[in-house]
Enzyme design. Structure first.
Site, PDB file in Angstrom:
ATOM      1  N   ARG E 138      38.769  49.617  41.314  1.00 53.00           N
ATOM      2  CA  ARG E 138      40.025  50.742  41.218  1.00 53.00           C
ATOM      3  C   ARG E 138      40.709  50.658  39.927  1.00 53.00           C
ATOM      4  NH1 ARG E 138      44.321  50.143  44.114  1.00 53.00           N
ATOM      5  NH2 ARG E 138      44.116  47.847  44.258  1.00 53.00           N
ATOM      6  N   LYS E 139      39.825  50.036  38.907  1.00 51.23           N
ATOM      7  CA  LYS E 139      40.371  49.950  37.540  1.00 51.23           C
ATOM      8  C   LYS E 139      39.912  51.225  36.649  1.00 51.23           C
ATOM      9  CE  LYS E 139      40.789  44.900  37.585  1.00 51.23           C
ATOM     10  NZ  LYS E 139      40.231  43.498  37.037  1.00 51.23           N
ATOM     11  N   THR E 140      40.226  52.393  37.132  1.00 51.84           N
ATOM     12  CA  THR E 140      39.829  53.534  36.624  1.00 51.84           C
ATOM     13  C   THR E 140      40.781  54.023  35.611  1.00 51.84           C
ATOM     14  OG1 THR E 140      40.606  54.605  38.490  1.00 51.84           O
ATOM     15  CG2 THR E 140      38.289  53.907  38.405  1.00 51.84           C
TER      16      THR E 140
END
Lengths: 288, 288, 288, 288, 288, 288
Positions: E138-140
């Site tokens: 989820r490190k977008t």
């Protein structure tokens, strides 16, 4: 295949409103179709699984068309259908058909459920000799008022107020703060244009409301006998002329006949939209 | 009066989502209050008019608080209440209380209706000895999934998929396009992370699904006897280990006991959210 | 400094609506303040630069408060003010004051301009002996109807329809498609609840409209003499009872006296909102 | 009928922006059309009711086209038209034509009003020998800046800043907090790319601004004589080279000639957008 | 020229989402094109300026098509391309091409950068004999998760969780509050449907997680040797069966080979989306 | 605990913009926290895991505060920090802390990554004797321009254009359609207010641009030697006076020294925002 985009319904809902439901059902797309399906086109059909009044078909059509699925609506919104009737035939990308499927069925299911029950209650009332209009209230599902009210209209019902902005209705909770005379007086001074409706719970209050100039008197939670007495009192005092009479409060299929009295113009039924029984409908993908 | 703004519920809905409902109910403000009411403050209260499981109170609290009404929630969401129980006490501007009234009651009415029915069905199933979880489906009112699912959870139900983005479920409409083997194979190649669920309508299909590696087998619209046969077949072939079994298709209070069989892990009930009976609740303005 | 957030106006506009105006004026922030100003607090004041009826102050207050500027509104919306009067005193971060400045002044300038002109026209009509209400129309600036209509009300005017959803008004363009009898008949069958208004351009049409049951007759673009003739005809035929009479069509300060006839209930003036003269107002930053 | 959807104007407004105006005018649809009109198609036309510069036609075209009305724009935005000229001919569903009617007329009315006045002021200035550009300010109707500015451009005016994000303008309210030297110095250090404009109210301040490196000097609320003196001072001190001179502050048709001095590059006129006189325009439905 | 509007991608992003990027880049239109360009049509082309895996072409196509530019996509999203390859050919209004240019290139540049790096890392892992899936986290970039995740999938990666709503992952920050046993127990009671993943940092914790029923064990920031020991311990204790093993924590091209151990099912690489190297791509307008 | 809501940054981003990122990460809430965590409060801290320039702390603070987490920012945005430094200390509901965690870290990680690289490139250029400003371009992540540009400014960079609406820049793709003379001429006629920038690729084009009145000349993709020749030519012809010189095209840490020539005012570096290396930062929940 040559998809024709249907015209937006000028009296209907914006496409953006409907697309928000797709976004709710697929915030990051449809992972199943993405992983397991090829990019091919197929035919499918939407079929009624019960008898009733169908609605929501034009909303479903617009959603499918937006995703380039050719949708042919075979029955008019508001029409009576039987279990097994074909409602919409579809042809287009399978992934698009399945993306829209649940949202379209949820819309048709809820709206047709509302239209069907509206028609049933009208039929019951009519059978009892009612000459009044059956209306929905603002007890709709949050965010769905435009669809819920449209479904009531397609079932034959009256729309009543859409919102707090489009009608003056002085209720018990207003009258806990100001007197009926003050409230109607203030409304009359400021608003020549809008009808003024007052909710009452007794014949006395009805007479007062009529005397100070209410255009509509709403009898709330009164027994049929009490309603008859109040109507008589208004007639006796010459206060009926041009004034509408509305009934509300836990009216349903069982007791609506008792309220379908001469002189009653509108009966509002909150249950039309607050307690909806889904209309059973399904989508079948063709094998080729 | 010192209004404290309640913290947004980290697992809940954004305030903006709730305010859209107010905007729906008053696109140009509340004309009645504007014309007939003074700018004064009053106390009011929200009262249960039936027995059941209450929910939606925290959503109502946030709406009232946003409009500077001091709202004290007296019962926890998910709690059992009786007819006549006081749910929320309010104090603040009368115009604000009445602006929020209908929206708050519509939210509490729908959510508590869902929570109450969820609990009833769980109670029926438990009485029949069921050891499985009762789950909702995606048959929610369009736009209301987050509230509908929360109400199911507060009633004790299982959440199941929120949307097409968060679970792989291969249904009959997929299998009209690709074979079960191909579908499960493709899903397994692309997704190590997500469970793969397959909908079947026969014992044979269940066995095939298990053999190709489905993590969950969904028995759709099968008779209890058929389910038992399928479970036996899976056990006989050593295909039960670590695999979940789910039942769906027109399950309701009447027949849920028949499906509460040993070996069933989840029973999904679309009616929990597609056919909601409103919970009766009202708001009373204090006279002073 | 202890900023108190003012309660949202229950009859007013959502904060999000107002914040969109700030975003329009600073999609990427305020580059001047960012580059040249320190992060300090100052006092400032908003001052009237002309006489008139002021409005928009509560909207300005909410915007400043949102940015943690302490705003003290010194005059009520709808009040008469003189050139030089102090309207709002401010204290807070200079960058925040300047971010909101132009938007706040644009809102106050437009709304006060509308309120001031509404009051002027009412004064002219009243001086001519008018006993009718002065109303705005839907000829508002796109997107600003809620503010434009509020400004009319604060100037003493009548709100009339907010939108196409909240009133039935059968106009010449409808009557180019269906006959007056058909139109009113259809409206009456479907809507017991709403008033039915019909636009006419002659005494004959007015009589027809009254006969088929119009609740309001709108005399559009008729000369004062024609209006008088039509009113006489209606009276003569016993068609005035309980029916409202509205005048519209290029009414302004010059000619409103001629239309302020006995029996006229409402005069609508599109110019109130379609041709607005800005009310002059400015913000002065204090030197310390 | 084969409706062609016009291309979005790459320099224009998004369709969603325009559709929000329809939603404002019909949050729950058009109840009159819904109740009284059949689902038929008709022709209609939009006609100028006064002389002037027309604009907003392409915005109207896009709205009608969105609702499947075939709209043929007969005059270019920015063109001079006479009373009675046909602007747009329409053909399509009557309900769609009437849904869009008021919004389209409100847009054309406001925009053409702005374009017409812009041209009039430019003509007055040019007749007095002005060689400068006439510019609008940020005194636009809230939410309508893109349309207001476009209307100014179509009338021949200069756009000036769109927002606080796209130009550095140091005004009196900044200078109440920091000195002119500090402000211009800080801006120059941080921004090589943007022009730095400084508002002054005296010849002395103008000279200071020029000395510290302002790219544009804005003479605010100064008399024509004062402006001339300031220009002379700048010239005398060799500070005019490559520097722009702008005039603002209550300039209008009456006094613009006095400000159209040699050496003035821009005159900004807030009234172009803050005090708009609607351009008179109407829609006529054809009888068949 | 006959523009065909491409179907929305059922597994893709809504058009409105993409149009918001155009609005960001031109809140008041494109002033350069508006001032300097004629209203003519031209051809243009988008060309790769480096080797790699291309993606974002279908998003670019939809944006150009929305503005009536005929866009022909010449390479499939997810395909390998070489420097100099033609990706999209365009024909349409020059102003529309230039309005969309930067947004389209920014989308293609970011997405292709992600797809290219995903493929590179997969290739490195595969060369080292890895049999596991490479997943994004989820490190977008905020707001871009749907595009970032799609780009990972097109590069051959696994999607993992889209959001906090679609997977249960118990991390160190949860375990600072509740014990592993309590957390897994609570999750199992409430969720039969979802897999339960637990983050561990030691072999002991891995064993505990497996014993209490975790479906996936995530080894976070552990050395390859520690991972091997943990895997051995799980095997020895008979806790591997049907359980997934995931690795995360600063894995990159250099060290991924060391983690590609037998028994590892998923390796998550945050850098795939948090540290993106733009893919070089340009748009060339044809001279005629 | 007494949470103070921080003032919105007048030069910053609206809260709604940031909340959309939370909604992206939890469209239906945080299922893990909901199932496994109690409703208790805890302390936590955000810590730098590398050296660099930190930014995004005020955005993180506003998100945490919105969810009633007391956030104390310990380092200023734009400040130099070292690995291990404490950036923000938090105290509040654990569920709220974990809901915001990933979004806050993604914002800080991206913004600090941009600020850090901006400072590094400025340091390299300064060490080579550059006296020019380092600017970002419009090559930002779609939807993140306001944050990306703010991060550049906090790193010490120049903002350049925010969008197509706020600066005139005539590029090669314009010049494929109109001649340089025509383009600059048209821009000058229509825009006295805005600077006119022209992109050139040769000394000849630079001289032409200067002669027709360009305010800024942008040397695109030229070798350092070519730039020097072009600057000499401009000087020789007396065309440098008051004119800005900008360099762009694949400038990076390696070659920026070669472009830091006397007479260059701005060097734009697309890589500052199109190829971001995440700044490493983490959140640690305290055990009690």
């Amino acid at each position: 295949m040559n998809t024709k985009i249907p015209a937006p319904d000028p009296c209907g809902v914006p496409l953006e409103y409907l697309l928000a439901f797709i976004n709710e059902d697929a915030p990051f797309g449809d992972v199943t179709s993405e992983l397991v399906l090829p990019d091919i086109e197929r035919r499918a059909r939407i079929v009624a699984r019960q008898n009733g009044i169908v609605s929501g078909l034009s909303e479903a059509e617009r959603l499918f068309s937006h995703y380039n699925v050719d949708a042919t609506v075979l029955r008019a919104d508001g029409e009576t259908v039987d279990r097994g009737d074909l409602l919409i035939s579809l042809e287009g990308p399978v992934k698009a058909i399945l993306l829209v499927e649940r949202t379209a069925l949820n819309i048709i299911g809820r709206m047709s459920g509302i239209s069907t029950r509206t028609r049933q209650i009208i039929n019951v009332a009519t059978a009892k000799g009612a000459r009044c209009r059956i209306a929905a209230t603002r007890k709709t599902a949050p965010g769905l008022r435009i669809l819920d009210k449209k479904a009531v209209r397609l079932g034959g019902g009256e729309l009543h107020r859409f919102s707090l902005s489009d009608g003056i209705l002085i209720k018990d909770n207003h009258l806990a703060v100001v007197s009926l005379e003050e409230a109607v007086g203030a409304a009359r001074r400021m608003s020549a244009y809008r009808k003024i409706e007052v909710e009452v719970e007794s014949a006395d209050a009805a007479v007062t409301a009529a005397k100070v100039g209410a255009d509509i008197i709403l009898f709330d939670n009164m027994e049929p006998g009490e309603v008859e007495d109040a109507l008589s009192a208004l007639t006796r005092l010459g206060l009926r002329n041009g004034r509408l009479i509305e009934i509300s409060g836990s009216v349903n299929e069982e007791n609506i006949g008792d309220y379908a009295l001469p002189g009653v113009d509108i009966i509002s039924v909150g249950a039309l939209t607050h307690s909806v029984r889904n209309f059973d409908v399904s989508l079948e993908m063709m094998k080729e």
